[in-house]
Design a protein around this motif. Structure first.
Motif, PDB file in Angstrom:
ATOM      1  N   LYS A 136      14.446  -8.413  13.136  1.00  0.00           N
ATOM      2  CA  LYS A 136      15.038  -8.396  11.789  1.00  0.00           C
ATOM      3  C   LYS A 136      16.240  -9.358  11.735  1.00  0.00           C
ATOM      4  CE  LYS A 136      12.320  -5.432   9.633  1.00  0.00           C
ATOM      5  NZ  LYS A 136      11.499  -5.793   8.470  1.00  0.00           N
ATOM      6  N   ASP A 155      -4.087  -9.087   7.368  1.00  0.00           N
ATOM      7  CA  ASP A 155      -3.091  -8.878   8.423  1.00  0.00           C
ATOM      8  C   ASP A 155      -2.265 -10.160   8.491  1.00  0.00           C
ATOM      9  OD1 ASP A 155      -1.639  -8.766  10.766  1.00  0.00           O
ATOM     10  OD2 ASP A 155      -3.268  -7.883  11.949  1.00  0.00           O
ATOM     11  N   ALA A 205       0.823  -1.222   0.000  1.00  0.00           N
ATOM     12  CA  ALA A 205       0.000   0.000   0.000  1.00  0.00           C
ATOM     13  C   ALA A 205       0.846   1.256   0.000  1.00  0.00           C
ATOM     14  CB  ALA A 205      -0.933   0.000   1.207  1.00  0.00           C
TER      15      ALA A 205
END
Ligand SMILES: NC(=O)c1ccc[n+]([C@@H]2O[C@H](COP(=O)([O-])OP(=O)(O)OC[C@H]3O[C@@H](n4cnc5c(N)ncnc54)[C@H](O)[C@@H]3O)[C@@H](O)[C@H]2O)c1
Length: 250
Positions: free
Chosen positions: A161, A63, A15
Protein backbone atom coordinates in the motif's frame (compact mmCIF):
# COMPACT_ATOMS: atom_id res chain seq x y z
CA UNK A 1 -17.38 19.78 -18.35
CA UNK A 2 -18.98 16.34 -18.60
CA UNK A 3 -21.58 15.69 -15.94
CA UNK A 4 -21.73 12.43 -14.00
CA UNK A 5 -24.86 11.40 -15.89
CA UNK A 6 -22.84 11.16 -19.13
CA UNK A 7 -19.92 9.28 -17.63
CA UNK A 8 -18.69 5.71 -17.57
CA UNK A 9 -16.67 4.26 -14.68
CA UNK A 10 -14.73 1.03 -14.33
CA UNK A 11 -14.80 -0.01 -10.69
CA UNK A 12 -12.47 -2.85 -9.78
CA UNK A 13 -13.49 -4.94 -6.78
CA UNK A 14 -17.10 -3.82 -7.15
CA UNK A 15 -18.61 -7.17 -6.16
CA UNK A 16 -18.51 -6.26 -2.48
CA UNK A 17 -17.26 -3.86 0.16
CA UNK A 18 -15.98 -0.39 -0.65
CA UNK A 19 -16.07 -0.99 -4.42
CA UNK A 20 -19.71 -2.01 -4.34
CA UNK A 21 -20.63 0.97 -2.13
CA UNK A 22 -18.84 3.34 -4.52
CA UNK A 23 -20.56 1.71 -7.50
CA UNK A 24 -23.97 2.13 -5.91
CA UNK A 25 -23.33 5.75 -5.02
CA UNK A 26 -22.10 6.67 -8.52
CA UNK A 27 -24.80 4.63 -10.27
CA UNK A 28 -27.30 6.66 -8.24
CA UNK A 29 -25.76 9.81 -9.78
CA UNK A 30 -26.29 8.37 -13.26
CA UNK A 31 -22.78 7.05 -13.95
CA UNK A 32 -22.71 3.91 -16.13
CA UNK A 33 -20.86 1.35 -14.01
CA UNK A 34 -18.65 -1.37 -15.44
CA UNK A 35 -17.77 -3.64 -12.54
CA UNK A 36 -14.62 -5.77 -12.58
CA UNK A 37 -13.98 -8.45 -9.99
CA UNK A 38 -12.31 -11.85 -9.95
CA UNK A 39 -15.17 -13.30 -7.86
CA UNK A 40 -17.69 -14.13 -10.58
CA UNK A 41 -20.39 -15.42 -8.21
CA UNK A 42 -20.34 -12.31 -6.02
CA UNK A 43 -20.29 -10.14 -9.13
CA UNK A 44 -23.45 -11.80 -10.47
CA UNK A 45 -25.20 -11.42 -7.14
CA UNK A 46 -24.26 -7.72 -7.03
CA UNK A 47 -25.45 -7.30 -10.63
CA UNK A 48 -28.85 -8.73 -9.64
CA UNK A 49 -29.10 -6.39 -6.64
CA UNK A 50 -28.31 -3.37 -8.83
CA UNK A 51 -30.82 -4.48 -11.49
CA UNK A 52 -33.50 -4.74 -8.78
CA UNK A 53 -32.83 -1.11 -7.90
CA UNK A 54 -32.82 -0.05 -11.57
CA UNK A 55 -29.15 1.00 -11.43
CA UNK A 56 -26.81 0.83 -14.44
CA UNK A 57 -24.30 -1.99 -13.92
CA UNK A 58 -22.48 -4.23 -16.35
CA UNK A 59 -19.83 -6.59 -15.16
CA UNK A 60 -16.76 -8.49 -16.26
CA UNK A 61 -15.02 -11.21 -14.32
CA UNK A 62 -11.32 -10.36 -14.44
CA UNK A 63 -8.26 -10.97 -12.32
CA UNK A 64 -6.30 -7.72 -12.46
CA UNK A 65 -2.99 -9.41 -11.70
CA UNK A 66 -2.98 -10.87 -15.25
CA UNK A 67 -1.83 -8.38 -17.89
CA UNK A 68 -3.52 -10.09 -20.83
CA UNK A 69 -6.81 -10.41 -18.95
CA UNK A 70 -6.71 -6.74 -17.97
CA UNK A 71 -5.97 -5.59 -21.52
CA UNK A 72 -8.73 -7.80 -22.95
CA UNK A 73 -11.28 -6.62 -20.37
CA UNK A 74 -10.51 -2.94 -20.94
CA UNK A 75 -10.63 -3.42 -24.72
CA UNK A 76 -14.07 -5.03 -24.38
CA UNK A 77 -15.29 -2.22 -22.11
CA UNK A 78 -14.07 0.41 -24.56
CA UNK A 79 -15.79 -1.34 -27.45
CA UNK A 80 -19.11 -0.94 -25.64
CA UNK A 81 -18.34 2.49 -24.08
CA UNK A 82 -15.60 4.28 -26.05
CA UNK A 83 -15.47 7.21 -23.64
CA UNK A 84 -14.20 6.12 -20.27
CA UNK A 85 -14.08 8.80 -17.58
CA UNK A 86 -13.36 7.08 -14.28
CA UNK A 87 -11.30 4.21 -12.89
CA UNK A 88 -11.73 3.33 -9.24
CA UNK A 89 -9.55 0.44 -8.11
CA UNK A 90 -10.74 -1.21 -4.91
CA UNK A 91 -9.15 -4.63 -5.40
CA UNK A 92 -6.98 -5.49 -2.47
CA UNK A 93 -5.69 -8.28 -0.32
CA UNK A 94 -4.27 -8.23 3.22
CA UNK A 95 -2.53 -11.57 2.81
CA UNK A 96 -1.88 -13.34 6.10
CA UNK A 97 -2.15 -10.96 9.04
CA UNK A 98 -1.44 -11.07 12.76
CA UNK A 99 2.04 -12.50 12.18
CA UNK A 100 5.55 -11.16 12.50
CA UNK A 101 7.90 -10.36 9.64
CA UNK A 102 9.98 -13.53 10.04
CA UNK A 103 6.79 -15.61 9.78
CA UNK A 104 5.65 -14.16 6.43
CA UNK A 105 5.92 -16.61 3.54
CA UNK A 106 7.52 -15.22 0.40
CA UNK A 107 4.68 -16.66 -1.74
CA UNK A 108 2.10 -14.81 0.35
CA UNK A 109 4.10 -11.59 0.07
CA UNK A 110 4.26 -12.01 -3.73
CA UNK A 111 0.51 -12.65 -3.98
CA UNK A 112 -0.30 -9.49 -2.01
CA UNK A 113 2.10 -7.49 -4.20
CA UNK A 114 0.47 -8.84 -7.37
CA UNK A 115 -2.98 -7.67 -6.30
CA UNK A 116 -2.25 -4.44 -4.46
CA UNK A 117 0.51 -3.01 -6.65
CA UNK A 118 0.97 -4.88 -9.92
CA UNK A 119 -2.80 -4.98 -10.50
CA UNK A 120 -3.11 -1.25 -9.80
CA UNK A 121 -0.30 -0.52 -12.26
CA UNK A 122 -1.78 -2.78 -14.96
CA UNK A 123 -5.26 -1.23 -14.65
CA UNK A 124 -3.86 2.31 -14.75
CA UNK A 125 -1.74 1.55 -17.80
CA UNK A 126 -4.66 -0.05 -19.62
CA UNK A 127 -7.15 2.82 -19.19
CA UNK A 128 -4.80 5.76 -19.78
CA UNK A 129 -4.78 5.74 -23.60
CA UNK A 130 -8.59 6.13 -23.75
CA UNK A 131 -8.47 8.95 -21.18
CA UNK A 132 -5.59 10.68 -22.95
CA UNK A 133 -7.52 10.55 -26.23
CA UNK A 134 -10.23 12.73 -24.62
CA UNK A 135 -7.96 14.66 -22.26
CA UNK A 136 -10.14 13.77 -19.28
CA UNK A 137 -9.96 11.15 -16.57
CA UNK A 138 -10.25 10.48 -12.87
CA UNK A 139 -8.22 7.55 -11.54
CA UNK A 140 -8.50 6.60 -7.88
CA UNK A 141 -6.71 3.74 -6.13
CA UNK A 142 -7.83 2.71 -2.67
CA UNK A 143 -4.60 2.41 -0.67
CA UNK A 144 -4.66 2.24 3.14
CA UNK A 145 -3.56 3.97 6.33
CA UNK A 146 -1.27 0.92 6.60
CA UNK A 147 0.68 2.33 3.66
CA UNK A 148 1.27 5.62 5.53
CA UNK A 149 1.82 4.38 9.09
CA UNK A 150 2.66 0.68 8.69
CA UNK A 151 0.53 -1.74 10.69
CA UNK A 152 2.32 -4.34 12.78
CA UNK A 153 1.32 -7.84 11.70
CA UNK A 154 0.56 -6.67 8.14
CA UNK A 155 3.95 -6.39 6.44
CA UNK A 156 3.06 -7.30 2.86
CA UNK A 157 -0.06 -5.19 3.01
CA UNK A 158 1.66 -2.14 4.53
CA UNK A 159 4.58 -2.33 2.09
CA UNK A 160 2.45 -2.72 -1.04
CA UNK A 161 0.00 0.00 0.00
CA UNK A 162 3.00 2.31 0.60
CA UNK A 163 4.14 1.31 -2.89
CA UNK A 164 0.72 2.21 -4.25
CA UNK A 165 0.89 5.64 -2.62
CA UNK A 166 4.32 6.16 -4.24
CA UNK A 167 2.98 4.95 -7.59
CA UNK A 168 0.14 7.49 -7.45
CA UNK A 169 2.54 10.31 -6.52
CA UNK A 170 4.61 9.54 -9.60
CA UNK A 171 1.82 8.78 -12.09
CA UNK A 172 -0.15 11.85 -11.01
CA UNK A 173 2.78 14.06 -12.03
CA UNK A 174 3.16 12.24 -15.36
CA UNK A 175 -0.28 13.49 -16.46
CA UNK A 176 -0.52 16.73 -14.47
CA UNK A 177 -0.64 18.83 -17.64
CA UNK A 178 -3.59 16.87 -19.00
CA UNK A 179 -7.19 16.65 -17.78
CA UNK A 180 -6.39 13.39 -15.99
CA UNK A 181 -5.95 13.19 -12.22
CA UNK A 182 -4.54 10.16 -10.40
CA UNK A 183 -5.09 10.00 -6.67
CA UNK A 184 -5.29 7.52 -3.80
CA UNK A 185 -7.45 7.16 -0.72
CA UNK A 186 -6.10 5.90 2.60
CA UNK A 187 -8.89 4.51 4.80
CA UNK A 188 -8.43 3.22 8.30
CA UNK A 189 -10.85 0.42 9.24
CA UNK A 190 -14.08 0.28 7.23
CA UNK A 191 -16.03 -2.79 8.31
CA UNK A 192 -16.22 -5.09 5.24
CA UNK A 193 -15.67 -8.79 4.42
CA UNK A 194 -11.94 -8.08 4.23
CA UNK A 195 -11.90 -6.90 7.85
CA UNK A 196 -14.25 -9.66 9.00
CA UNK A 197 -11.71 -12.19 7.70
CA UNK A 198 -8.91 -10.82 9.89
CA UNK A 199 -8.09 -12.05 13.43
CA UNK A 200 -9.95 -10.10 16.15
CA UNK A 201 -6.71 -8.91 17.76
CA UNK A 202 -5.55 -7.45 14.42
CA UNK A 203 -8.84 -5.54 13.97
CA UNK A 204 -8.64 -4.29 17.59
CA UNK A 205 -5.05 -3.13 17.02
CA UNK A 206 -6.20 -1.05 14.04
CA UNK A 207 -9.43 0.31 15.55
CA UNK A 208 -7.72 1.31 18.82
CA UNK A 209 -5.51 3.67 16.82
CA UNK A 210 -8.47 5.62 15.40
CA UNK A 211 -9.05 8.78 17.48
CA UNK A 212 -12.80 8.67 16.68
CA UNK A 213 -12.79 5.20 18.33
CA UNK A 214 -15.00 3.62 15.71
CA UNK A 215 -14.74 2.01 12.31
CA UNK A 216 -15.68 3.98 9.20
CA UNK A 217 -18.94 3.37 7.36
CA UNK A 218 -19.21 2.27 3.75
CA UNK A 219 -21.37 5.34 3.06
CA UNK A 220 -18.54 7.57 4.34
CA UNK A 221 -16.09 5.90 1.97
CA UNK A 222 -18.49 6.18 -0.98
CA UNK A 223 -19.08 9.89 -0.30
CA UNK A 224 -15.40 10.83 -0.35
CA UNK A 225 -14.80 8.63 -3.41
CA UNK A 226 -17.61 10.41 -5.28
CA UNK A 227 -15.93 13.76 -4.61
CA UNK A 228 -12.45 12.61 -5.67
CA UNK A 229 -13.66 11.26 -9.03
CA UNK A 230 -16.00 14.18 -9.75
CA UNK A 231 -15.26 16.83 -12.37
CA UNK A 232 -15.14 19.38 -9.51
CA UNK A 233 -12.05 17.74 -7.97
CA UNK A 234 -9.75 19.12 -10.65
CA UNK A 235 -6.73 20.72 -8.89
CA UNK A 236 -5.54 17.67 -6.94
CA UNK A 237 -3.39 14.92 -8.37
CA UNK A 238 -0.79 12.50 -7.02
CA UNK A 239 -2.40 12.95 -3.60
CA UNK A 240 -3.50 10.47 -0.99
CA UNK A 241 -6.78 11.52 0.58
CA UNK A 242 -7.43 10.61 4.21
CA UNK A 243 -10.35 8.57 5.57
CA UNK A 244 -9.03 7.56 8.96
CA UNK A 245 -11.18 9.11 11.71
CA UNK A 246 -8.27 11.33 12.72
CA UNK A 247 -5.51 8.70 12.69
CA UNK A 248 -3.53 10.43 9.95
CA UNK A 249 -3.21 14.18 10.33
CA UNK A 250 -0.49 14.59 7.74
N1 LIG B 1 -12.04 -2.36 4.64
C1 LIG B 1 -11.06 -1.67 5.22
O1 LIG B 1 -11.00 -1.45 6.44
C2 LIG B 1 -9.97 -1.10 4.36
C3 LIG B 1 -9.07 -0.20 4.98
C4 LIG B 1 -8.06 0.33 4.22
C5 LIG B 1 -7.95 0.02 2.88
N2 LIG B 1 -8.83 -0.85 2.31
C6 LIG B 1 -8.67 -1.16 0.90
O2 LIG B 1 -9.87 -0.86 0.24
C7 LIG B 1 -10.04 -1.76 -0.87
C8 LIG B 1 -11.40 -2.45 -0.74
O3 LIG B 1 -11.45 -3.10 0.50
P1 LIG B 1 -12.72 -3.93 0.98
O4 LIG B 1 -12.66 -3.96 2.45
O5 LIG B 1 -13.94 -3.44 0.28
O6 LIG B 1 -12.31 -5.37 0.45
P2 LIG B 1 -13.20 -6.66 0.09
O7 LIG B 1 -12.32 -7.83 0.29
O8 LIG B 1 -14.49 -6.58 0.80
O9 LIG B 1 -13.45 -6.44 -1.49
C9 LIG B 1 -12.39 -6.47 -2.40
C10 LIG B 1 -12.87 -7.01 -3.72
O10 LIG B 1 -11.74 -7.02 -4.61
C11 LIG B 1 -11.79 -8.22 -5.35
N3 LIG B 1 -10.46 -8.59 -5.81
C12 LIG B 1 -9.42 -8.98 -5.02
N4 LIG B 1 -8.38 -9.30 -5.79
C13 LIG B 1 -8.75 -9.10 -7.08
C14 LIG B 1 -8.10 -9.26 -8.32
N5 LIG B 1 -6.84 -9.72 -8.40
N6 LIG B 1 -8.77 -8.95 -9.46
C15 LIG B 1 -10.05 -8.52 -9.38
N7 LIG B 1 -10.72 -8.37 -8.24
C16 LIG B 1 -10.07 -8.65 -7.09
C17 LIG B 1 -12.37 -9.26 -4.40
O11 LIG B 1 -12.91 -10.38 -5.07
C18 LIG B 1 -13.41 -8.44 -3.64
O12 LIG B 1 -14.70 -8.53 -4.24
C19 LIG B 1 -8.86 -2.74 -0.79
O13 LIG B 1 -7.84 -2.30 -1.65
C20 LIG B 1 -8.41 -2.63 0.65
O14 LIG B 1 -7.05 -2.96 0.80
C21 LIG B 1 -9.84 -1.41 3.04
Amino acid sequence: MTEFSQQTAIIVGAARGIGRAAAERLAGRGVAIVAYDRDEGALQETARAFADKGLSFTSQAVDITEEKAVDAAVAETLKASPSLHILINCAGSTGRTGIKTHEVEAENFDEVYRINLRGAFLMTKAVLPAMLARDYGRILHVASIAGKDGNAGMQAYSATKAGLIGFVKSAGKDYAETGITINALAPAVIYTDMVAAMPDHQVKYMTDRIPMKRTGQLAEAAAVIEWIVSPDCSFTTGFTFDLSGGRATY
